[in-house]
Design a protein around this motif. Sequence first.
Motif, mmCIF file in Angstrom:
data_model
loop_
_atom_site.group_PDB
_atom_site.id
_atom_site.type_symbol
_atom_site.label_atom_id
_atom_site.label_comp_id
_atom_site.label_asym_id
_atom_site.label_seq_id
_atom_site.Cartn_x
_atom_site.Cartn_y
_atom_site.Cartn_z
ATOM 1 N N ASP A 62 0.854 -1.180 0.000
ATOM 2 C CA ASP A 62 0.000 0.000 0.000
ATOM 3 C C ASP A 62 0.890 1.229 0.000
ATOM 4 O OD1 ASP A 62 0.775 0.351 2.820
ATOM 5 O OD2 ASP A 62 -0.590 -1.318 3.183
ATOM 6 N N GLN A 63 0.272 2.383 0.189
ATOM 7 C CA GLN A 63 1.001 3.645 0.154
ATOM 8 C C GLN A 63 1.792 3.920 1.418
ATOM 9 O OE1 GLN A 63 -2.282 3.113 0.326
ATOM 10 N NE2 GLN A 63 -3.435 4.856 1.133
ATOM 11 N N TYR A 64 1.612 3.111 2.462
ATOM 12 C CA TYR A 64 2.254 3.387 3.751
ATOM 13 C C TYR A 64 3.662 2.789 3.776
ATOM 14 C CZ TYR A 64 -2.531 4.601 4.739
ATOM 15 O OH TYR A 64 -3.778 5.163 4.670
ATOM 16 N N VAL A 65 4.501 3.326 2.929
ATOM 17 C CA VAL A 65 5.841 2.773 2.736
ATOM 18 C C VAL A 65 6.752 3.038 3.930
ATOM 19 C CG1 VAL A 65 6.566 4.837 1.466
ATOM 20 C CG2 VAL A 65 7.809 2.713 1.138
ATOM 21 N N ALA A 66 6.557 4.167 4.593
ATOM 22 C CA ALA A 66 7.466 4.523 5.691
ATOM 23 C C ALA A 66 6.735 5.147 6.864
ATOM 24 C CB ALA A 66 8.552 5.476 5.179
ATOM 25 N N SER A 67 5.446 4.909 6.962
ATOM 26 C CA SER A 67 4.665 5.412 8.095
ATOM 27 C C SER A 67 3.737 4.312 8.581
ATOM 28 C CB SER A 67 3.875 6.655 7.696
ATOM 29 O OG SER A 67 3.223 6.486 6.459
ATOM 30 N N ASP A 68 3.309 4.423 9.808
ATOM 31 C CA ASP A 68 2.517 3.359 10.422
ATOM 32 C C ASP A 68 1.237 3.075 9.637
ATOM 33 O OD1 ASP A 68 4.436 3.281 12.347
ATOM 34 O OD2 ASP A 68 3.246 4.254 13.907
ATOM 35 N N HIS A 69 0.930 1.793 9.496
ATOM 36 C CA HIS A 69 -0.278 1.391 8.798
ATOM 37 C C HIS A 69 -1.499 1.702 9.661
ATOM 38 C CE1 HIS A 69 -3.180 -1.163 6.705
ATOM 39 N NE2 HIS A 69 -2.327 -1.231 5.704
ATOM 40 N N PRO A 70 -2.531 2.344 9.105
ATOM 41 C CA PRO A 70 -3.667 2.757 9.931
ATOM 42 C C PRO A 70 -4.519 1.595 10.433
ATOM 43 C CG PRO A 70 -4.104 3.191 7.619
ATOM 44 C CD PRO A 70 -2.666 2.784 7.712
ATOM 45 N N VAL A 71 -4.430 0.432 9.794
ATOM 46 C CA VAL A 71 -5.226 -0.723 10.214
ATOM 47 C C VAL A 71 -4.451 -1.606 11.176
ATOM 48 C CG1 VAL A 71 -6.449 -2.801 9.456
ATOM 49 C CG2 VAL A 71 -6.585 -0.698 8.091
ATOM 50 N N THR A 72 -3.227 -1.948 10.805
ATOM 51 C CA THR A 72 -2.445 -2.886 11.614
ATOM 52 C C THR A 72 -1.607 -2.202 12.683
ATOM 53 O OG1 THR A 72 -0.513 -2.836 10.140
ATOM 54 C CG2 THR A 72 -2.276 -4.388 9.596
ATOM 55 N N GLY A 73 -1.308 -0.915 12.492
ATOM 56 C CA GLY A 73 -0.434 -0.201 13.418
ATOM 57 C C GLY A 73 1.037 -0.520 13.234
ATOM 58 N N LYS A 74 1.357 -1.367 12.265
ATOM 59 C CA LYS A 74 2.756 -1.750 12.046
ATOM 60 C C LYS A 74 3.504 -0.660 11.289
ATOM 61 C CE LYS A 74 1.923 -6.756 11.997
ATOM 62 N NZ LYS A 74 2.026 -8.000 11.211
ATOM 63 N N PRO A 75 4.846 -0.636 11.429
ATOM 64 C CA PRO A 75 5.630 0.350 10.679
ATOM 65 C C PRO A 75 5.464 0.148 9.175
ATOM 66 C CG PRO A 75 6.950 -0.679 12.410
ATOM 67 C CD PRO A 75 5.678 -1.462 12.315
ATOM 68 N N GLY A 76 5.773 1.191 8.410
ATOM 69 C CA GLY A 76 5.699 1.111 6.958
ATOM 70 C C GLY A 76 6.458 -0.081 6.412
ATOM 71 N N TRP A 77 5.974 -0.626 5.316
ATOM 72 C CA TRP A 77 6.499 -1.906 4.811
ATOM 73 C C TRP A 77 7.935 -1.817 4.307
ATOM 74 C CZ3 TRP A 77 7.682 -1.585 -0.388
ATOM 75 C CH2 TRP A 77 7.039 -0.585 -1.131
ATOM 76 N N TRP A 78 8.430 -0.583 4.010
ATOM 77 C CA TRP A 78 9.823 -0.471 3.549
ATOM 78 C C TRP A 78 10.587 0.538 4.403
ATOM 79 C CZ3 TRP A 78 11.041 -0.256 -2.436
ATOM 80 C CH2 TRP A 78 12.027 -1.190 -2.734
ATOM 81 N N TRP A 79 10.317 0.512 5.710
ATOM 82 C CA TRP A 79 10.988 1.455 6.600
ATOM 83 C C TRP A 79 12.489 1.235 6.637
ATOM 84 C CZ3 TRP A 79 13.899 -0.418 10.596
ATOM 85 C CH2 TRP A 79 13.651 -1.732 11.010
ATOM 86 N N ARG A 80 12.944 0.047 6.257
ATOM 87 C CA ARG A 80 14.389 -0.206 6.262
ATOM 88 C C ARG A 80 15.107 0.532 5.134
ATOM 89 N NH1 ARG A 80 12.029 -5.065 7.923
ATOM 90 N NH2 ARG A 80 12.961 -6.008 9.796
ATOM 91 N N LEU A 81 14.390 0.879 4.077
ATOM 92 C CA LEU A 81 14.999 1.539 2.923
ATOM 93 C C LEU A 81 14.622 3.012 2.826
ATOM 94 C CD1 LEU A 81 16.681 0.572 0.288
ATOM 95 C CD2 LEU A 81 14.493 0.902 -0.888
ATOM 96 N N VAL A 82 13.440 3.359 3.331
ATOM 97 C CA VAL A 82 12.893 4.707 3.160
ATOM 98 C C VAL A 82 12.749 5.376 4.519
ATOM 99 C CG1 VAL A 82 10.978 6.059 2.254
ATOM 100 C CG2 VAL A 82 11.622 3.925 1.123
ATOM 101 N N GLY A 83 13.403 6.517 4.692
ATOM 102 C CA GLY A 83 13.298 7.234 5.953
ATOM 103 C C GLY A 83 14.545 8.057 6.217
ATOM 104 N N GLU A 84 14.547 8.757 7.316
ATOM 105 C CA GLU A 84 15.673 9.615 7.656
ATOM 106 C C GLU A 84 16.951 8.794 7.792
ATOM 107 O OE1 GLU A 84 14.766 11.956 11.072
ATOM 108 O OE2 GLU A 84 13.011 12.886 10.150
ATOM 109 N N GLY A 85 17.986 9.204 7.062
ATOM 110 C CA GLY A 85 19.258 8.516 7.090
ATOM 111 C C GLY A 85 19.293 7.244 6.266
ATOM 112 N N LYS A 86 18.204 6.935 5.562
ATOM 113 C CA LYS A 86 18.133 5.728 4.725
ATOM 114 C C LYS A 86 18.465 6.101 3.270
ATOM 115 C CE LYS A 86 16.548 3.647 8.403
ATOM 116 N NZ LYS A 86 15.125 3.305 8.560
ATOM 117 N N PRO A 87 18.632 5.104 2.389
ATOM 118 C CA PRO A 87 18.956 5.416 0.987
ATOM 119 C C PRO A 87 17.951 6.353 0.319
ATOM 120 C CG PRO A 87 19.364 3.105 1.419
ATOM 121 C CD PRO A 87 18.714 3.643 2.651
ATOM 122 N N VAL A 88 16.663 6.157 0.589
ATOM 123 C CA VAL A 88 15.634 7.080 0.091
ATOM 124 C C VAL A 88 15.237 7.944 1.276
ATOM 125 C CG1 VAL A 88 13.435 7.298 -1.107
ATOM 126 C CG2 VAL A 88 14.886 5.308 -1.540
#
Length: 378
Positions: A62-88
């Motif tokens: 889904d669109q929640y690549v780097a922010s918490d999922h509104p249904v599951t509450g889990k971190p974004g599905w690509w938080w390891r690649l996208v975010g502060e200090g990450k490649p993207v």
Amino acid sequence: MASLPSSEDSRFGLRRQARLTAPLRLSSGATLGPVDIAYETYGAMNADRSNVILICHALTGDQYVASDHPVTGKPGWWWRLVGEGKPVDPARHFIICSNVIGSCMGSSGPASIDPVTGDPFAMRFPVLTIADMVRAQAALLDHLGVERLKAVIGGSMGGMQALTWPTLFPDRVESCVVIASTARHSAQNIAFHEVGRQAIMADPNWRGGDYYADGQAPVAGLSVARMAAHITYLSEAGLTEKFGRRLQARDAKTFGFDADFQVESYLRHQGLSFTDRFDANSYLYITRAMDYYDIADDHGGSLATAFTATKARFCLVSFDTDWLYPTTESRIIVHALNASGAQASFVELSSPFGHDAFLLECPELNRVVDGFLRGGRA
């Protein structure tokens, strides 16, 4: 043009939805409109709009690549690649991730209301292709005033979208990162998808897709479909290491059909939890779009011809234990890119996690993507 996020908002992502009134012409010849696109953005666009990166998600993403999922509450599905200090990084890039059309997290799909009838489309929603998803993304970028992408990045089905972008819009893409993906769906992959679709359609609650009114969705069929698909995302070595033949919360076999083994319990959990966040009809539509995917077929049977018009740089990444989209599939793409004269780099990474490796801890992948986005080669 839509308003853009401020730097103050960029750490958290902005949840947005755009309604595009112009009809979208689909590969089937049908049209869809108006089209809703749900998306998130991170970071801020620079003055010359040259730092835009589009992230494309996989089948159940889904669109929640780097922010918490509104249904599951889990971190974004690509938080390891996208975010502060990450490649993207939102400090350097303006990042867009949209929910594909056909899905169920805010973009137009089978659960959307048909403006003609006032009821959910259900199976009256038009059949889609990966190219249709990309055309919808391009329309969203037009809406946001984005003319050109610094990069388009995706893994699995997201990689299919990323690879399709320079074939449809060769002048809009500066670079393309395709991870654990392919240029066409194989017979084996189509077969796995058909098992999942048949499981959904065999559920008595499916009722030809018209289950929205009473909320009695075909969760049993969708759960089985997810279980079957999830097996393909893992490797035999990974399953053996994680579960082996260990029993689940018991000391002896029950000689029944409960989940005696840990791997059985794991798959059941994956299946049931999936039904809380995904729509069965969307699963049918998106898997069908993936099965129709064949870039060469869309360009006279020549994969190399598909890339002759683009000047984009390409980075291809595969994983040695991925049997869903094995390294041979990436090599086919690289050979075609070489034949077309495109700039292409390729690396096969080692991981015990199979196809899902691109979503899991993989420092090597981060180094490859970071280096490529900074102008280097894989």
